[in-house]
Write an enzyme that holds these catalytic residues in place. Structure first.
Site, PDB file in Angstrom:
ATOM      1  CG  ASP A 188      -1.837   1.186   1.275  1.00 29.26           C
ATOM      2  OD1 ASP A 188      -2.478   1.466   0.249  1.00 29.26           O
ATOM      3  OD2 ASP A 188      -1.938   1.828   2.331  1.00 29.26           O
ATOM      4  CD  GLU A 272      -4.980   1.177  -3.853  1.00 33.35           C
ATOM      5  OE1 GLU A 272      -6.203   1.320  -3.877  1.00 33.35           O
ATOM      6  OE2 GLU A 272      -4.281   1.421  -2.844  1.00 33.35           O
ATOM      7  CB  CYS A 328     -15.005 -10.967   8.763  1.00 32.40           C
ATOM      8  SG  CYS A 328     -15.493  -9.226   8.981  1.00 32.40           S
ATOM      9  CB  CYS A 345     -13.988  -5.449  11.941  1.00 31.44           C
ATOM     10  SG  CYS A 345     -15.281  -6.208  10.923  1.00 31.44           S
ATOM     11  CB  CYS A 348     -14.826 -10.332  12.803  1.00 36.63           C
ATOM     12  SG  CYS A 348     -13.520  -9.252  12.161  1.00 36.63           S
ATOM     13  CG  ASP A 355      -1.607   3.157   6.091  1.00 38.79           C
ATOM     14  OD1 ASP A 355      -2.538   3.500   5.343  1.00 38.79           O
ATOM     15  OD2 ASP A 355      -0.975   3.948   6.812  1.00 38.79           O
TER      16      ASP A 355
END
Length: 373
Positions: A188, A272, A328, A345, A348, A355
């Site tokens: 990234d 990316e 997840c 999250c 989960c 990053d």
């Protein structure tokens, strides 16, 4: 396991140290090639572009009329015509705009000469220790930082606007692919850190501009106070050019070292792609984005991966790498806010470093793309 060998064209760049007489001839050669390019571009604009062969015949006649065109070696002038031919072919194919005239004010002024072997077996270009023999110039000292491998095709001699001289030696070289390894990595790219990898490494951004920004501003102010075209104006302009040159060299050195490390250690690299042109429209980030050189990094990674037998997979810029929970798959759109550096999250309960999570998602997406191809 030994790697397979492949043939690639490769360039070696070295600092050149010509003597006073050689500098004069280099400067004349640069000027002559620029004149030939501009002369035949002007003819093409007046009428229409003809062929390289037609202009090559006209060049022979032009050299009879303008004796100073005989001072540089013949390949330099022929290559100027070939460059013009390539520029027009790119224009006709729609790749680029109509060719532009070359100016003395270019950051780099150069000419290219070709290697050939005479019937006697001798050649017009050869290297011995820290000297290179070039047509018309004879033996010239250069900073030989590494051995030149492979068959020499041509040499480009360049004079920068800081009055330094360089050679780029194009060769056809047998490159040995690296042995295969099991490691795979996702990357990234960022501004705070230059790169964050899926194994948790954060590569610091060298922030070259920050180190020299005050000096550049001071020199720009000094330049603005001087009469344009005066001796002091040119002296200050040269100092400014040297700072920019140093910055470019620091950036390039960083990009080469980091890209080589990644290529050596990983069989697959997923990264990316970024819409840099669009991102530069953000005035708050434009300086930082220009300084970080993401596009150049991807370019270097791309050709090194091809040379050494690695898989480079480029992930679409619209892939939501930061928003997806790598554990997840839940998508948290709140993470669009760049201020959020860590998040939990809600599905989960996994806590993410923004990053590192993104780089893991980039790797997973790269593996899916590899499997599907």
């Amino acid at each position: 396991m030994t790697g397979k060998k492949i043939i690639r064209e490769k360039g070696y760049k070295f600092r050149l140290y010509p003597n006073k007489k050689q500098k004069i001839l280099i400067n004349k050669s640069v000027g002559c090639t620029r004149y030939v390019y501009n002369h035949f571009l002007s003819k093409a604009k007046e009428d229409k572009y003809k062929t390289y062969t037609e202009y090559s015949k006209q060049l022979t006649q032009l050299k009879r009329e303008l004796m100073w065109l005989k001072e540089p070696d013949k390949f330099a002038l022929q290559n100027a015509l070939k460059d013009l031919d390539k520029a027009f072919n790119n224009f006709f194919s729609g790749k680029y705009d109509f060719p532009q005239f070359k100016s003395k004010k270019n950051i780099k002024n150069s000419y290219r000469t070709n290697k050939f072997v005479r019937k006697s077996g001798t050649t017009n270009i050869e290297i011995k220790d820290n000297k290179i023999k070039l047509p018309k110039l004879g033996w010239v000292k250069f900073s030989k930082s590494q051995k030149v491998k492979g068959k020499i095709l041509n040499v480009t001699v360049t004079k920068t606007n800081t009055d330094k001289y360089f050679i780029s030696i194009a060769v056809k070289e047998e490159i040995k692919k690296f042995p295969e390894v099991d490691k795979k990595i996702g990357i990234d790219l960022g501004l705070k850190e230059f790169a964050i990898t899926s194994d948790g490494e954060k590569k610091a951004n060298p922030r070259v501009l920050n180190k020299y920004e005050k000096k550049i501003a001071r020199l720009n102010r000094s330049l603005a106070r001087k009469e344009k075209g005066s001796n002091n104006w040119y002296k200050t302009k040269k100092k400014l050019a040297k700072v920019h040159e140093k910055m470019a060299n620091i950036r390039l050195d960083f990009l080469h070292k980091f890209s080589t490390k990644l290529i050596e250690e990983n069989q697959l690299i997923a990264v990316e792609t970024l819409e840099v042109k669009n991102m530069l429209k953000n005035s708050n980030l434009a300086k930082s984005i220009s300084d970080v050189s993401w596009s150049k990094f991807i370019e270097i990674l791309t050709y090194k991966a091809k040379w050494y037998g690695r898989d480079l997979i480029k992930i679409d810029t619209f892939f939501a790498s930061s928003q997806l929970c790598n554990n997840c798959g839940y998508k948290n759109e709140e993470v669009k806010d760049l201020k959020i550096r860590n998040w939990k999250c809600s599905e989960c309960g996994k806590v993410h470093d923004r990053d590192i999570n993104a780089s893991k998602n980039i790797l997973d997406e790269g593996l899916k793309m590899q499997k599907a191809s």
